[in-house]
Design a protein around this motif. Structure first.
Motif, PDB file in Angstrom:
ATOM      1  N   VAL A   1      -5.524   2.649   0.408  1.00 47.27           N
ATOM      2  CA  VAL A   1      -5.721   1.258   0.836  1.00 47.27           C
ATOM      3  C   VAL A   1      -6.378   0.447  -0.270  1.00 47.27           C
ATOM      4  O   VAL A   1      -6.183  -0.770  -0.379  1.00 47.27           O
ATOM      5  N   GLN A   2      -7.130   1.114  -1.144  1.00 44.53           N
ATOM      6  CA  GLN A   2      -7.780   0.410  -2.250  1.00 44.53           C
ATOM      7  C   GLN A   2      -6.777  -0.178  -3.236  1.00 44.53           C
ATOM      8  O   GLN A   2      -7.144  -1.032  -4.060  1.00 44.53           O
TER       9      GLN A   2
ATOM     10  N   HIS B   1      -4.381  -2.070  -2.441  1.00 43.72           N
ATOM     11  CA  HIS B   1      -4.055  -3.437  -2.031  1.00 43.72           C
ATOM     12  C   HIS B   1      -4.786  -4.399  -2.963  1.00 43.72           C
ATOM     13  O   HIS B   1      -5.983  -4.243  -3.219  1.00 43.72           O
TER      14      HIS B   1
ATOM     15  N   PRO C   1     -11.580   3.597   3.042  1.00 40.37           N
ATOM     16  CA  PRO C   1     -10.856   2.330   3.196  1.00 40.37           C
ATOM     17  C   PRO C   1      -9.842   2.383   4.341  1.00 40.37           C
ATOM     18  O   PRO C   1      -9.211   3.421   4.578  1.00 40.37           O
TER      19      PRO C   1
ATOM     20  N   ASP D   1      -6.104  -7.182  -2.675  1.00 41.22           N
ATOM     21  CA  ASP D   1      -7.249  -7.914  -2.134  1.00 41.22           C
ATOM     22  C   ASP D   1      -8.386  -7.011  -1.694  1.00 41.22           C
ATOM     23  O   ASP D   1      -9.373  -7.502  -1.132  1.00 41.22           O
ATOM     24  N   TYR D   2      -8.237  -5.691  -1.916  1.00 38.86           N
ATOM     25  CA  TYR D   2      -9.334  -4.818  -1.495  1.00 38.86           C
ATOM     26  C   TYR D   2     -10.573  -5.157  -2.312  1.00 38.86           C
ATOM     27  O   TYR D   2     -10.506  -5.299  -3.541  1.00 38.86           O
TER      28      TYR D   2
ATOM     29  N   LEU E   1      -8.527  -5.771   5.907  1.00 37.77           N
ATOM     30  CA  LEU E   1      -8.979  -4.618   5.136  1.00 37.77           C
ATOM     31  C   LEU E   1     -10.441  -4.367   5.435  1.00 37.77           C
ATOM     32  O   LEU E   1     -11.191  -5.293   5.737  1.00 37.77           O
TER      33      LEU E   1
ATOM     34  N   ILE F   1       0.853  -1.193   0.000  1.00 40.81           N
ATOM     35  CA  ILE F   1       0.000   0.000   0.000  1.00 40.81           C
ATOM     36  C   ILE F   1       0.888   1.243   0.000  1.00 40.81           C
ATOM     37  O   ILE F   1       1.576   1.511   0.988  1.00 40.81           O
TER      38      ILE F   1
ATOM     39  N   THR G   1     -13.539  -0.839   6.057  1.00 38.81           N
ATOM     40  CA  THR G   1     -13.883   0.581   5.977  1.00 38.81           C
ATOM     41  C   THR G   1     -13.860   1.178   7.376  1.00 38.81           C
ATOM     42  O   THR G   1     -13.903   0.456   8.381  1.00 38.81           O
TER      43      THR G   1
ATOM     44  N   ALA H   1      -6.774  -0.188   6.567  1.00 40.10           N
ATOM     45  CA  ALA H   1      -6.012  -1.435   6.730  1.00 40.10           C
ATOM     46  C   ALA H   1      -5.493  -1.477   8.155  1.00 40.10           C
ATOM     47  O   ALA H   1      -5.056  -0.460   8.699  1.00 40.10           O
TER      48      ALA H   1
END
Length: 260
Positions: free
Chosen positions: A234-235, A237, A193, A239-240, A209, A129, A211, A195
């Motif tokens: 963070v989006q 990532h 978002p 796997d988001y 992850l 990230i 919100t 983490a």
């Protein structure tokens, strides 16, 4: 004649992320004063003949403990030539290294500061990230989430409402509810978002992850210390769960050439 005290950053935990200077000092130290956040793998890098002084602190430690640590460093500087004060992360980022340096200077002790990778950058890198990203975050702020004397967090919450700024909270687990409520009250979207990571850069690393509004539920499965990253980055990532819709242009690199 006083010896020299080295305030050394141990980084986020992985010994391969130590600086060469830090490794050299650990291997040649006569005495090492260390915190509980220093990983066992890094402790193995210390000169086996050095005396070790565990001053591990917990969130509920008495304020006088820092005074005790300062005194230990001074006493060791009077009897040893090379004293290492080993801290997790970076000694000058929420590590109270500045206080220890100022105290030792009062008594004529020479201090050298060796920076370390702070938890924020180590954690973000291990999760893939970026803390800043064109079109998503133009700045980043490191914030302590630790209460002092059982008082509420006294932060300028309005200044933390800018969605183009990534927020990284250290030691925030116990006060996550106040963080969530205050940020939302001052304008941060509850869908921002986030983490959450524990033991970043180590094999035992755990992360989640979600919100902002779901943070109080997420922290129930973690134990301190954990690092909290809040922001649109963070989006990024892999796997988001939700793709970035409003920032696709920012994610498309500009060509270095143009076909005419």
């Amino acid at each position: 004649m006083h010896g020299k005290v080295y305030l050394v950053g141990a980084g986020p935990g992985d010994p391969e992320l130590l600086t060469l200077r830090a490794l050299y000092l650990l291997q040649n130290a006569e005495a090492v004063v260390y915190d509980r956040l220093v990983s066992p793998a890094i402790m193995e890098c210390i000169n086996p003949d050095a005396t070790l002084h565990d001053v591990g602190k917990v969130a509920s430690c008495k304020p006088s403990m820092q005074d005790d640590i300062n005194h230990i460093l001074l006493c060791l500087a009077r009897t040893h030539q090379h004293v290492v004060r080993l801290k997790g992360g970076d000694p000058f980022i929420f590590g109270r290294g500045g206080e220890e340096q100022a105290y030792l200077h009062q008594y004529g002790v020479t201090v050298e500061v060796v920076p370390g990778i702070t938890a924020a950058t180590g954690c973000a890198a291990s999760l893939g990230i970026p803390l800043t990203h064109r079109g998503l975050a133009s700045s980043v702020r490191f914030i302590t989430g630790h209460l002092r004397d059982n008082q509420g967090l006294e932060l300028d919450w309005a200044s933390l409402s800018d969605s183009s700024c990534t927020l990284v909270f250290y030691m925030a687990m116990a006060n996550c509810s106040q963080i969530v409520e205050s940020l939302i009250e001052h304008g941060r979207s509850p869908h921002t978002p986030i983490a959450l990571a524990q033991d970043a850069t180590l094999k035992s690393q755990r992360w989640a992850l979600g919100t902002l509004q779901k943070l109080p539920q997420l922290v129930q499965t973690f134990s301190p210390p954990a690092l909290l990253i809040i922001g649109q980055v963070v989006q990024l990532h892999p796997d988001y769960p939700e793709p970035i819709e409003s920032s696709r242009a920012a994610l498309t690199p500009e060509p270095s050439w143009v076909l005419m």
